[in-house]
Motif scaffolding. Structure first.
Motif, PDB file in Angstrom:
ATOM      1  N   GLY A 234       0.800  -1.220   0.000  1.00  0.00           N
ATOM      2  CA  GLY A 234       0.000   0.000   0.000  1.00  0.00           C
ATOM      3  C   GLY A 234       0.831   1.268   0.000  1.00  0.00           C
ATOM      4  N   PRO A 235       1.813   1.398  -0.905  1.00  0.00           N
ATOM      5  CA  PRO A 235       2.743   2.532  -0.834  1.00  0.00           C
ATOM      6  C   PRO A 235       2.064   3.880  -1.064  1.00  0.00           C
ATOM      7  CG  PRO A 235       3.008   1.317  -2.891  1.00  0.00           C
ATOM      8  CD  PRO A 235       2.090   0.508  -2.047  1.00  0.00           C
ATOM      9  N   THR A 236       2.490   4.856  -0.307  1.00  0.00           N
ATOM     10  CA  THR A 236       2.094   6.255  -0.496  1.00  0.00           C
ATOM     11  C   THR A 236       3.253   6.970  -1.191  1.00  0.00           C
ATOM     12  OG1 THR A 236       2.906   6.573   1.764  1.00  0.00           O
ATOM     13  CG2 THR A 236       0.539   6.418   1.480  1.00  0.00           C
ATOM     14  N   ALA A 237       3.037   8.144  -1.747  1.00  0.00           N
ATOM     15  CA  ALA A 237       1.751   8.784  -1.921  1.00  0.00           C
ATOM     16  C   ALA A 237       1.489   8.886  -3.421  1.00  0.00           C
ATOM     17  CB  ALA A 237       1.748  10.164  -1.299  1.00  0.00           C
ATOM     18  N   ASP A 238       0.372   8.304  -3.850  1.00  0.00           N
ATOM     19  CA  ASP A 238      -0.016   8.303  -5.251  1.00  0.00           C
ATOM     20  C   ASP A 238       0.131   9.704  -5.836  1.00  0.00           C
ATOM     21  OD1 ASP A 238      -1.212   7.980  -7.726  1.00  0.00           O
ATOM     22  OD2 ASP A 238      -3.210   7.545  -6.925  1.00  0.00           O
TER      23      ASP A 238
ATOM     24  N   TRP B 118      -1.345   2.979  -9.593  1.00  0.00           N
ATOM     25  CA  TRP B 118      -0.166   3.487  -8.882  1.00  0.00           C
ATOM     26  C   TRP B 118       0.780   2.343  -8.530  1.00  0.00           C
ATOM     27  CZ3 TRP B 118       3.141   7.036  -7.819  1.00  0.00           C
ATOM     28  CH2 TRP B 118       3.802   7.120  -6.601  1.00  0.00           C
ATOM     29  N   VAL B 119       0.249   1.258  -8.039  1.00  0.00           N
ATOM     30  CA  VAL B 119       1.068   0.105  -7.655  1.00  0.00           C
ATOM     31  C   VAL B 119       1.776  -0.471  -8.886  1.00  0.00           C
ATOM     32  CG1 VAL B 119       0.904  -2.291  -6.856  1.00  0.00           C
ATOM     33  CG2 VAL B 119      -0.192  -0.456  -5.564  1.00  0.00           C
ATOM     34  N   ARG B 120       1.057  -0.580  -9.986  1.00  0.00           N
ATOM     35  CA  ARG B 120       1.676  -1.099 -11.202  1.00  0.00           C
ATOM     36  C   ARG B 120       2.738  -0.139 -11.732  1.00  0.00           C
ATOM     37  NH1 ARG B 120      -3.601  -3.617 -14.429  1.00  0.00           N
ATOM     38  NH2 ARG B 120      -3.803  -5.499 -13.111  1.00  0.00           N
ATOM     39  N   GLU B 121       2.499   1.150 -11.622  1.00  0.00           N
ATOM     40  CA  GLU B 121       3.490   2.133 -12.060  1.00  0.00           C
ATOM     41  C   GLU B 121       4.781   1.995 -11.256  1.00  0.00           C
ATOM     42  OE1 GLU B 121       4.150   6.984 -11.874  1.00  0.00           O
ATOM     43  OE2 GLU B 121       2.106   6.185 -11.883  1.00  0.00           O
ATOM     44  N   LEU B 122       4.650   1.827  -9.951  1.00  0.00           N
ATOM     45  CA  LEU B 122       5.837   1.695  -9.104  1.00  0.00           C
ATOM     46  C   LEU B 122       6.603   0.415  -9.430  1.00  0.00           C
ATOM     47  CD1 LEU B 122       4.443   2.858  -5.647  1.00  0.00           C
ATOM     48  CD2 LEU B 122       5.886   4.144  -7.237  1.00  0.00           C
ATOM     49  N   ALA B 123       5.887  -0.687  -9.596  1.00  0.00           N
ATOM     50  CA  ALA B 123       6.550  -1.945  -9.921  1.00  0.00           C
ATOM     51  C   ALA B 123       7.295  -1.838 -11.250  1.00  0.00           C
ATOM     52  CB  ALA B 123       5.536  -3.078  -9.958  1.00  0.00           C
ATOM     53  N   ALA B 124       6.688  -1.165 -12.218  1.00  0.00           N
ATOM     54  CA  ALA B 124       7.323  -1.004 -13.526  1.00  0.00           C
ATOM     55  C   ALA B 124       8.546  -0.093 -13.448  1.00  0.00           C
ATOM     56  CB  ALA B 124       6.316  -0.455 -14.532  1.00  0.00           C
ATOM     57  N   ALA B 125       8.556   0.829 -12.488  1.00  0.00           N
ATOM     58  CA  ALA B 125       9.684   1.748 -12.355  1.00  0.00           C
ATOM     59  C   ALA B 125      10.935   1.060 -11.830  1.00  0.00           C
ATOM     60  CB  ALA B 125       9.303   2.904 -11.429  1.00  0.00           C
ATOM     61  N   ALA B 126      10.757   0.008 -11.037  1.00  0.00           N
ATOM     62  CA  ALA B 126      11.894  -0.710 -10.463  1.00  0.00           C
ATOM     63  C   ALA B 126      12.479  -1.663 -11.497  1.00  0.00           C
ATOM     64  CB  ALA B 126      11.461  -1.478  -9.224  1.00  0.00           C
ATOM     65  N   PRO B 127      13.812  -1.724 -11.626  1.00  0.00           N
ATOM     66  CA  PRO B 127      14.412  -2.644 -12.599  1.00  0.00           C
ATOM     67  C   PRO B 127      14.020  -4.105 -12.392  1.00  0.00           C
ATOM     68  CG  PRO B 127      16.039  -1.051 -11.842  1.00  0.00           C
ATOM     69  CD  PRO B 127      14.825  -0.865 -10.989  1.00  0.00           C
ATOM     70  N   HIS B 128      13.779  -4.492 -11.134  1.00  0.00           N
ATOM     71  CA  HIS B 128      13.406  -5.875 -10.824  1.00  0.00           C
ATOM     72  C   HIS B 128      12.138  -5.871  -9.964  1.00  0.00           C
ATOM     73  CE1 HIS B 128      17.300  -7.044 -12.442  1.00  0.00           C
ATOM     74  NE2 HIS B 128      17.847  -6.143 -11.659  1.00  0.00           N
ATOM     75  N   GLY B 129      11.098  -5.225 -10.485  1.00  0.00           N
ATOM     76  CA  GLY B 129       9.866  -5.067  -9.723  1.00  0.00           C
ATOM     77  C   GLY B 129       8.711  -5.870 -10.287  1.00  0.00           C
ATOM     78  N   THR B 130       7.859  -6.347  -9.395  1.00  0.00           N
ATOM     79  CA  THR B 130       6.604  -6.975  -9.779  1.00  0.00           C
ATOM     80  C   THR B 130       5.515  -6.438  -8.863  1.00  0.00           C
ATOM     81  OG1 THR B 130       6.959  -8.861  -8.307  1.00  0.00           O
ATOM     82  CG2 THR B 130       7.697  -9.104 -10.590  1.00  0.00           C
ATOM     83  N   SER B 131       4.270  -6.557  -9.296  1.00  0.00           N
ATOM     84  CA  SER B 131       3.156  -6.092  -8.479  1.00  0.00           C
ATOM     85  C   SER B 131       2.180  -7.234  -8.242  1.00  0.00           C
ATOM     86  CB  SER B 131       2.435  -4.920  -9.147  1.00  0.00           C
ATOM     87  OG  SER B 131       1.819  -5.329 -10.362  1.00  0.00           O
ATOM     88  N   GLY B 132       1.345  -7.066  -7.217  1.00  0.00           N
ATOM     89  CA  GLY B 132       0.340  -8.068  -6.918  1.00  0.00           C
ATOM     90  C   GLY B 132      -0.732  -7.512  -6.013  1.00  0.00           C
TER      91      GLY B 132
END
Length: 270
Positions: A146-150, A229-243
């Protein structure tokens, strides 16, 4: 950076009071003395380590998995930590967490664990993300819940509205814990200053600098951290996934087992 500490033992955890860079914080350590996996839990704004109690219990439940040690941190000015005398930006909170990991996890008498995973909720997700960027040796893998802040709602009124919407459906335990932590354990002026620090921080600009594995989670009905927002953050990380897991913003209460699964995934132990 130095870390000074004192400790006392309670029935289910050792309480460690430590100082990093002049900032005083508290950690609650439990589990195996020589673990395969060390998990460091970082709460959100106004909250405390108690917010992670369901996840801590799930991580420590006996089973066939790896030996686990859990370190639940009360950031400076929150929970059992002493009141902070000034505002603490996200970067300094991250340095406090990294200092603890260096001293009490990586340099522990039993030697470093095979895997270290930091787990942050809400503002704590920002702290963990920043720690992974600034201190990759101490923060090699992370789970952001639940990361802030969108960035689409990065104002006090919009965040307050989303939190109010979330409170309608949260579990009573989560609301009771928050009420005590917000009102009695964290001063309202400090809380207000920390919210401003939270809103100034740009997690989407930090995650591209993170070399480690990042799992970004949200409760399926979380109005504070929307799916986009969660998907955007995961995509920003070189080794990120979302769920997504069950629940709302405090998904740790609704679906602790799914959070544990994400921790094992991030640590390469799934």
């Amino acid at each position: 950076m130095t870390a000074r500490a004192s400790s006392r033992t309670t029935p289910d955890a050792a309480e460690v009071r430590f100082v990093v860079g002049g900032l005083r914080a508290t950690a609650h350590a439990s589990g195996e003395p020589a673990p395969t996996l060390a998990v460091v839990l970082v709460h959100g704004v106004g909250s405390s380590a108690r917010a992670f109690d369901p996840v801590r219990r799930a991580l420590l439940r006996p089973g066939p998995g790896p030996g686990v040690a859990v370190h639940a941190i009360d950031l400076p000015g929150f929970g059992a930590a002493p009141r902070a005398r000034r505002d603490v930006p996200i970067e300094e909170h991250a340095a406090v967490v990294a200092g603890y990991v260096r001293r009490f996890v990586l340099d522990a008498p039993a030697g470093p664990p095979s895997a270290v995973v930091l787990v942050g909720h809400s503002m704590g997700a920002q702290v963990v993300g920043q720690a992974m960027a600034d201190h990759p040796l101490e923060a090699p893998a992370g789970v952001l819940i639940g990361p802030t802040a969108d960035r689409r709602a990065r104002t006090v009124p919009r965040q307050a509205l989303r939190l109010a919407r979330d409170a309608v459906g949260e579990r009573p335990r989560a609301l009771a814990t928050l009420a005590v932590d917000y009102v009695l354990r964290c001063s309202l002026p400090y809380y207000a200053r920390q919210v401003r620090s939270m809103l100034r921080h740009r997690l989407e600009e930090v995650l591209p600098q993170v070399p480690g594995r990042v799992v970004v989670l949200r409760g399926a009905h979380d109005p504070v951290a929307p799916r986009a927002w969660v998907r955007e953050l995961a995509a920003a990380a070189p080794h990120g996934t979302s769920g997504e897991v069950r629940g709302r913003h405090h998904a740790m209460d609704a679906d602790p087992e799914a959070v544990v699964a994400a921790v094992l995934d991030a640590g390469g132990l799934a």
